[in-house]
Enzyme design. Structure first.
Site, PDB file in Angstrom:
ATOM      1  N   LYS A   1      -6.002  -2.672   6.305  1.00 39.92           N
ATOM      2  CA  LYS A   1      -4.570  -2.944   6.104  1.00 39.92           C
ATOM      3  C   LYS A   1      -4.433  -4.163   5.189  1.00 39.92           C
ATOM      4  CE  LYS A   1      -2.988   0.486   8.501  1.00 39.92           C
ATOM      5  NZ  LYS A   1      -2.283   1.568   7.798  1.00 39.92           N
TER       6      LYS A   1
ATOM      7  N   ASP B   1       0.892  -0.287  12.944  1.00 40.65           N
ATOM      8  CA  ASP B   1       1.267  -1.583  12.370  1.00 40.65           C
ATOM      9  C   ASP B   1       1.560  -2.638  13.442  1.00 40.65           C
ATOM     10  OD1 ASP B   1       1.022  -0.602   9.787  1.00 40.65           O
ATOM     11  OD2 ASP B   1       3.124   0.023   9.692  1.00 40.65           O
TER      12      ASP B   1
ATOM     13  N   GLY C   1       0.823  -1.208   0.000  1.00 40.85           N
ATOM     14  CA  GLY C   1       0.000   0.000   0.000  1.00 40.85           C
ATOM     15  C   GLY C   1       0.856   1.256   0.000  1.00 40.85           C
TER      16      GLY C   1
HETATM   17  C1  S3P Z   1       3.174   3.739   6.239  1.00 41.59           C
HETATM   18  C2  S3P Z   1       2.105   4.317   6.858  1.00 41.59           C
HETATM   19  C3  S3P Z   1       1.061   3.554   7.554  1.00 41.59           C
HETATM   20  C4  S3P Z   1       1.461   2.120   7.825  1.00 41.59           C
HETATM   21  C5  S3P Z   1       2.167   1.492   6.658  1.00 41.59           C
HETATM   22  C6  S3P Z   1       3.393   2.287   6.263  1.00 41.59           C
HETATM   23  C7  S3P Z   1       4.152   4.601   5.545  1.00 41.59           C
HETATM   24  O1  S3P Z   1      -0.108   3.564   6.762  1.00 41.59           O
HETATM   25  O2  S3P Z   1       0.361   1.340   8.207  1.00 41.59           O
HETATM   26  O3  S3P Z   1       2.562   0.169   6.970  1.00 41.59           O
HETATM   27  O4  S3P Z   1       5.258   4.118   5.234  1.00 41.59           O
HETATM   28  O5  S3P Z   1       3.833   5.774   5.322  1.00 41.59           O
HETATM   29  P1  S3P Z   1      -1.155   4.768   6.878  1.00 41.59           P
HETATM   30  O6  S3P Z   1      -0.374   6.003   6.824  1.00 41.59           O
HETATM   31  O7  S3P Z   1      -2.095   4.662   5.724  1.00 41.59           O
HETATM   32  O8  S3P Z   1      -1.836   4.544   8.197  1.00 41.59           O
END
Ligand code: S3P
Length: 439
Positions: A346, A319, A98
């Protein structure tokens, strides 16, 4: 069909010694991205060679960026400059990541060529409107599949303009996507966060010589500057350390030191929450490495107790909840989490999948729309389906340290997205883990 990779973990044991978990995933993605967009040669050490980061590397190679490595955490990036990327011949496959998809969307929105971002089964179900809509307000043209899901089709040649955006969810990915698009936008791009989220993008932009202003919850930058190559030493990932922090806390006789862990205050919710539960954590040798705070963390077994998790800690530990739920299962009394609806979108629905797994091990877990209540108790033997989620798999592997019988975890291949070498390192520390299936 590929045979599934499964874990079988025998009960008991304890975690001891000194280990270093792999590099931080969030920082690794950003190092590749900013290095690729910089002028000059960036040397990265400590890079996470997990599949998620390899997807980001492959995407930039497909856009003409020359890189050597990664090998043993070293990657040399010959930056193409902000305007030097070339049109990729095929859709860019972000795999399970993501972060890669959302941050790349911001970068690609500012290019002169069209592009498409695709992902695996899990990523293809995740919400992308949270970036496509605000990027659209900046002037980008991004088409999603039904319901705002991937693939993302991004039109090139659009001129972007800065916006002043108030994020509805506390998301570092959304913030970072907009700031990266802001590098290409006319005027100022400002993002206000409803609660603090990880600030690696802001820190690293400054490391590459790019001015970023932060005032309270508002982060601003102006487009049209340049990034200047630099060297980056990536600390060990606190999100990967979290499994060991929980494992050593719940397994009597444990005394484990995790080396060179990134302890950026926007990431240390897990330490705060574990301490509230009674964990014995000691931060040693605090230092700063390339603009990020780092420490060694010593963890010894302790009696944990259930707590109501402070809601302000949720984005700071987002996380780490699968691992924290295992701590809650091994604690005395009830642990209650609320204000964490993000966990449902997630790599899996982490509230639903964890509740299901905990119940299989004889633990009472009650789901709510935005959280869970877990009653600590005796963990029984059982079989868990990780639903292809790396953090669910590693969390239940640690549960075996306190279980009354073996735990089998199904569908663990995605552990390689964030933690290559997990089973070997866990076995070295004392987990009685065995891997079945292809590697
Ligand atoms: C991340 C932000 C988080 C986290 C992901 C990594 C990042 O997501 O859960 O594993 O590297 O910016 P969100 O910002 O959508 O909560």
């Amino acid at each position: 069909m590929n045979q599934s990779i499964d874990y079988l973990i025998q009960p008991g044991g304890r975690l001891t010694g000194r280990i270093r978990v792999p590099g931080d995933k969030s920082i690794s993605h950003r190092a590749v991205m900013l290095g690729a967009l910089a002028e000059g040669v960036t040397h990265v050490t400590g890079l996470l060679e997990g599949e998620d980061v390899l997807s980001t590397i492959a995407a930039f190679r497909a856009m003409g960026v020359a890189m050597e490595g990664p090998q043993q955490g070293r990657l040399t990036i010959h930056g193409a400059g902000l305007r030097g990327l070339k049109a990729p011949a095929r859709p860019l496959d972000m795999g399970n990541s993501g972060t890669a998809m959302r941050l790349m969307a911001g970068i690609l929105a500012g290019q002169s060529f069209d592009s498409e971002l695709i992902g695996d089964e899990s990523l293809s179900k995740r919400p992308m409107k949270r970036v496509s809509e605000p990027l659209g307000s900046m002037g980008a043209a991004i088409a999603t599949a039904e319901g705002g899901r991937p693939p993302l089709k991004i039109e090139g040649g659009r001129s972007l303009r800065g916006i002043d955006y108030r994020m509805p969810v506390a998301s570092a990915q959304v913030k970072s996507s907009l700031l990266l698009a802001g590098l290409y936008a006319e005027g100022e791009t400002a993002v206000t966060e409803p609660a603090p989220t990880r600030d690696h993008t802001e820190r690293m932009l400054r490391g590459f010589g790019y001015a970023v202003q932060t005032g309270g919850a508002r982060i601003r930058l102006r487009g049209g500057g340049t990034l200047t190559a630099c060297d980056i030493d990536v600390p060990a990932d606190i999100s990967s350390a979290a499994f060991f922090l929980v494992g050593a806390s719940i397994a009597p006789g444990s005394d484990l030191t995790l080396e060179h862990v990134g302890v950026n205050p926007t990431r240390t919710g897990v330490l705060h929450i574990l301490r509230l539960m009674g964990a014995d954590l000691e931060l040693m040798n605090p230092r700063e490495v390339g603009g990020e705070p780092v420490a060694d963390i010593r963890v010894r077994a302790s009696r944990l107790r259930g707590i109501r998790i402070p809601e302000d800690q949720v984005p700071l530990a987002i996380d780490e909840f699968p691992a924290l739920f295992i701590a809650a299962a091994a604690a005395s009394g009830e642990t209650v989490l609320a204000g964490a609806a993000e966990l449902r979108v997630k790599e899996s629905d982490r509230i639903g999948v964890m509740a299901q797994g905990l119940k299989r091990l004889g633990i009472q877990a009650r789901e709510t729309p935005d959280g869970i209540a877990i009653q600590g108790g005796a963990l029984q033997a059982g079989e868990i389906d990780s639903h292809g989620d790396h953090r669910i798999a590693m969390s239940f592997a640690m549960a075996a340290l306190r279980a009354r019988g073996p735990i089998a975890v199904r569908d663990c291949k995605n552990v390689a997205t964030s933690f290559p070498g997990f089973t070997e390192l866990a076995a070295k520390a004392g987990l009685r883990i065995q891997v079945n299936g292809e590697r």
